[in-house]
Design an enzyme around this catalytic site. Structure first.
Site, PDB file in Angstrom:
ATOM      1  CB  CYS A   1      -8.963   3.691   3.317  1.00 46.03           C
ATOM      2  SG  CYS A   1      -7.744   4.543   2.310  1.00 46.03           S
TER       3      CYS A   1
ATOM      4  CB  CYS B   1      -9.559   4.964  -0.227  1.00 42.24           C
ATOM      5  SG  CYS B   1      -8.082   4.300   0.499  1.00 42.24           S
ATOM      6  CG  ASP B   2     -13.441   4.533   0.590  1.00 41.48           C
ATOM      7  OD1 ASP B   2     -13.182   4.468  -0.621  1.00 41.48           O
ATOM      8  OD2 ASP B   2     -13.363   3.565   1.360  1.00 41.48           O
TER       9      ASP B   2
HETATM   10  P1  FAD Z   1      -1.725  -5.649   0.168  1.00 43.46           P
HETATM   11  O1  FAD Z   1      -2.565  -5.020  -0.876  1.00 43.46           O
HETATM   12  O2  FAD Z   1      -2.143  -5.605   1.578  1.00 43.46           O
HETATM   13  O3  FAD Z   1      -1.415  -7.125  -0.264  1.00 43.46           O
HETATM   14  C1  FAD Z   1      -0.758  -8.015   0.591  1.00 43.46           C
HETATM   15  C2  FAD Z   1      -0.607  -9.326  -0.132  1.00 43.46           C
HETATM   16  O4  FAD Z   1       0.202 -10.185   0.658  1.00 43.46           O
HETATM   17  C3  FAD Z   1      -1.926 -10.077  -0.374  1.00 43.46           C
HETATM   18  O5  FAD Z   1      -1.956 -10.523  -1.700  1.00 43.46           O
HETATM   19  C4  FAD Z   1      -1.842 -11.277   0.570  1.00 43.46           C
HETATM   20  O6  FAD Z   1      -2.506 -12.408   0.062  1.00 43.46           O
HETATM   21  C5  FAD Z   1      -0.335 -11.490   0.599  1.00 43.46           C
HETATM   22  N1  FAD Z   1       0.136 -12.222   1.763  1.00 43.46           N
HETATM   23  C6  FAD Z   1      -0.020 -11.906   3.073  1.00 43.46           C
HETATM   24  N2  FAD Z   1       0.513 -12.861   3.840  1.00 43.46           N
HETATM   25  C7  FAD Z   1       1.025 -13.810   2.989  1.00 43.46           C
HETATM   26  C8  FAD Z   1       1.683 -15.065   3.172  1.00 43.46           C
HETATM   27  N3  FAD Z   1       1.933 -15.568   4.373  1.00 43.46           N
HETATM   28  N4  FAD Z   1       2.056 -15.778   2.058  1.00 43.46           N
HETATM   29  C9  FAD Z   1       1.811 -15.283   0.834  1.00 43.46           C
HETATM   30  N5  FAD Z   1       1.212 -14.091   0.599  1.00 43.46           N
HETATM   31  C10 FAD Z   1       0.802 -13.388   1.672  1.00 43.46           C
HETATM   32  N6  FAD Z   1      -5.084   2.827  -1.672  1.00 43.46           N
HETATM   33  C11 FAD Z   1      -5.118   3.720  -2.686  1.00 43.46           C
HETATM   34  O7  FAD Z   1      -4.078   4.169  -3.145  1.00 43.46           O
HETATM   35  N7  FAD Z   1      -6.320   4.104  -3.225  1.00 43.46           N
HETATM   36  C12 FAD Z   1      -7.503   3.630  -2.812  1.00 43.46           C
HETATM   37  O8  FAD Z   1      -8.566   4.021  -3.295  1.00 43.46           O
HETATM   38  C13 FAD Z   1      -7.490   2.670  -1.752  1.00 43.46           C
HETATM   39  N8  FAD Z   1      -8.644   2.151  -1.298  1.00 43.46           N
HETATM   40  C14 FAD Z   1      -8.616   1.228  -0.291  1.00 43.46           C
HETATM   41  C15 FAD Z   1      -9.809   0.690   0.139  1.00 43.46           C
HETATM   42  C16 FAD Z   1      -9.812  -0.254   1.128  1.00 43.46           C
HETATM   43  C17 FAD Z   1     -11.109  -0.838   1.595  1.00 43.46           C
HETATM   44  C18 FAD Z   1      -8.569  -0.669   1.726  1.00 43.46           C
HETATM   45  C19 FAD Z   1      -8.567  -1.702   2.807  1.00 43.46           C
HETATM   46  C20 FAD Z   1      -7.384  -0.111   1.310  1.00 43.46           C
HETATM   47  C21 FAD Z   1      -7.385   0.841   0.302  1.00 43.46           C
HETATM   48  N9  FAD Z   1      -6.210   1.412  -0.156  1.00 43.46           N
HETATM   49  C22 FAD Z   1      -6.240   2.309  -1.192  1.00 43.46           C
HETATM   50  C23 FAD Z   1      -4.906   1.052   0.397  1.00 43.46           C
HETATM   51  C24 FAD Z   1      -4.217   0.037  -0.538  1.00 43.46           C
HETATM   52  O9  FAD Z   1      -5.092  -1.011  -0.799  1.00 43.46           O
HETATM   53  C25 FAD Z   1      -2.934  -0.468   0.107  1.00 43.46           C
HETATM   54  O10 FAD Z   1      -2.084   0.608   0.402  1.00 43.46           O
HETATM   55  C26 FAD Z   1      -2.198  -1.424  -0.833  1.00 43.46           C
HETATM   56  O11 FAD Z   1      -3.044  -2.464  -1.260  1.00 43.46           O
HETATM   57  C27 FAD Z   1      -0.989  -2.036  -0.136  1.00 43.46           C
HETATM   58  O12 FAD Z   1      -0.372  -2.849  -1.061  1.00 43.46           O
HETATM   59  P2  FAD Z   1       0.633  -4.000  -0.629  1.00 43.46           P
HETATM   60  O13 FAD Z   1       1.098  -4.608  -1.901  1.00 43.46           O
HETATM   61  O14 FAD Z   1       1.643  -3.485   0.305  1.00 43.46           O
HETATM   62  O15 FAD Z   1      -0.204  -5.044   0.225  1.00 43.46           O
END
Ligand code: FAD
Ligand code: NAP
Length: 336
Positions: A136, A139-140
């Site tokens: 990302c 992010c980094d």
């Molecule tokens: P996610 O955070 O991907 O969460 C998905 C959820 O769905 C999880 O809890 C998982 O357990 C659940 N899930 C999946 N399948 C199932 C299932 N079958 N049953 C039940 N639950 C399920 N963004 C920023 O804005 N700033 C940052 O500094 C930043 N740093 C990052 C660093 C890293 C290393 C990464 C990988 C990403 C980073 N991001 C950052 C991006 C950010 O993390 C994502 O955009 C954000 O987390 C997406 O949120 P979300 O709720 O859509 O899904």
């Protein structure tokens, strides 16, 4: 005996989108159930400093997600540690099956299962993840001001990340396994014109190396795909940009998807191709993939689910009262 849990709104996923949907759905008094999945807290639990969450100059990703969980819980969301293994959206109420054996029966579903960055699968990549290896740049990238950086990949993401990283880096080497990028022409033109970017064609990443104490990257070894010759590239940061995979396993055969599996939603809405099913966050977002945009979509999904239930004649009060629905400006009517 297997349990059955009934709810007006089932939220699947515990990242920023899921927890924000929980906060809003709870405040709308629809008593949502949120199933956390295998990664409680989502992707941000895999990182350290988050510096772009409004209100926090710097916050540790896992801490932020603990706070979001506590917030959703305090508002009234029932949070359950389970994984949805099957989702039947063929008729309402919808049925979801948990790994625990529990069946969840819901009038509306908010999908917030996120996306996962694809990784190369190298041992050294795993070792330095979060300590110089990232997926990302937004992010980094900031951590590598004045440093040399390597980006791996040849699609839009890799090219966009390489371009973005030139804001910080002294040099960006783009390692691609072919001699042709699959990114859009306009991006390729920008890349080629940028004096800070040097493409390394026909190479794959062989190894990331660095120091153990403190853990940190010092460079990479890249292998020529034909000759096998190894090139050593000094770098403090390595960005793997070989694609993101939306976590669409539950719905990929029943909901409309695009751009490599991202769930399609109506413009300016989180409504999917099935009425009563809403999608928020990285599962539906092939462009921004940020915590704050995911949280925003979680908010939208909860408000739209609430509106949907009210229009179905469910025993749900729209925030502000049904009479006040239009002035609140929740957007287009959700079709049943
Ligand atoms: P996610 O955070 O991907 O969460 C998905 C959820 O769905 C999880 O809890 C998982 O357990 C659940 N899930 C999946 N399948 C199932 C299932 N079958 N049953 C039940 N639950 C399920 N963004 C920023 O804005 N700033 C940052 O500094 C930043 N740093 C990052 C660093 C890293 C290393 C990464 C990988 C990403 C980073 N991001 C950052 C991006 C950010 O993390 C994502 O955009 C954000 O987390 C997406 O949120 P979300 O709720 O859509 O899904
Ligand atoms: P992508 O288009 O699938 O590209 C992935 C790149 O990584 C390809 O160049 C691929 O090489 C390479 N790759 C894959 N696996 C690899 C491996 N194991 N080792 C080395 N290289 C590997 O993914 P993306 O760039 O993330 O884009 C995903 C989707 O989002 C696309 O539809 C894209 O258009 C879209 N997107 C759009 C924008 C935009 O519109 N601005 C921005 C970002 C993403 P090959 O080329 O050899 O297959």
């Amino acid at each position: 005996m297997a349990e059955t849990r009934k709810t007006k709104v089932l939220i699947i996923g515990s990242g920023p989108a899921g927890y924000t949907a929980g906060v809003y759905a709870s405040r709308a008094m629809v008593e949502p159930i949120l199933v956390q999945g295998i990664e409680p807290g989502g992707q941000l639990t895999t990182t350290t400093e988050v510096e772009n969450w409004p209100g926090d100059t710097e916050v540790q990703g896992p801490d932020l997600m603990i706070r979001m969980e506590a917030h959703a819980k305090a508002m009234g969301t029932e949070i359950i540690g389970d994984i949805i293994t099957d989702l039947d959206l063929s008729s309402r109420p919808f049925h979801a099956t948990g790994d625990s054996g529990t069946t969840y029966v819901a009038d509306a579903v908010i999908l917030a299962t996120g996306a996962r960055a694809k990784w190369l699968g190298l041992e050294s990549e795993e070792k330095f993840k979060g300590f110089g290896v990232s997926a990302c740049a937004t992010c980094d990238g900031f951590f590598y001001r004045g440093q040399e950086i390597v980006v791996v990949g040849g699609g839009n993401t890799a090219v966009e990340e390489a371009l973005f990283l030139t804001n910080f880096a002294s040099k960006v080497t783009l390692i691609h396994r072919r001699d042709e990028l699959r990114a859009e022409k306009i991006l390729i033109n920008r890349l080629m014109k940028n004096p800070k970017i040097e493409p390394l064609w026909d190479h794959t990443l062989e190894e990331v190396y660095g120091t153990n104490s403190p853990l940190g990257v010092e460079g990479v070894k890249a292998r020529h795909v034909k000759s096998g010759e190894i090139t050593d590239i000094p770098a403090k940061g390595v960005f793997i940009a070989i694609g993101h995979a939306p976590a669409n396993e539950l719905v990929k055969d029943v909901l409309e998807t695009h751009m490599g599996g991202y769930v399609v939603t109506k413009p300016d809405s989180t409504q999917t191709s099935i009425p009563g099913v809403f999608a928020a966050g990285d599962l539906t977002d092939h462009t921004y993939r940020q915590a704050v945009t995911s949280a925003g979509m979680g908010c939208m999904a909860a408000l739209e689910a609430e509106r949907f239930l009210a229009e179905q004649g469910e025993d749900v009060e729209v925030a502000g009262g049904k009479d006040h629905a239009e002035p609140l400006g929740y957007g287009a009517k959700v079709e049943a």
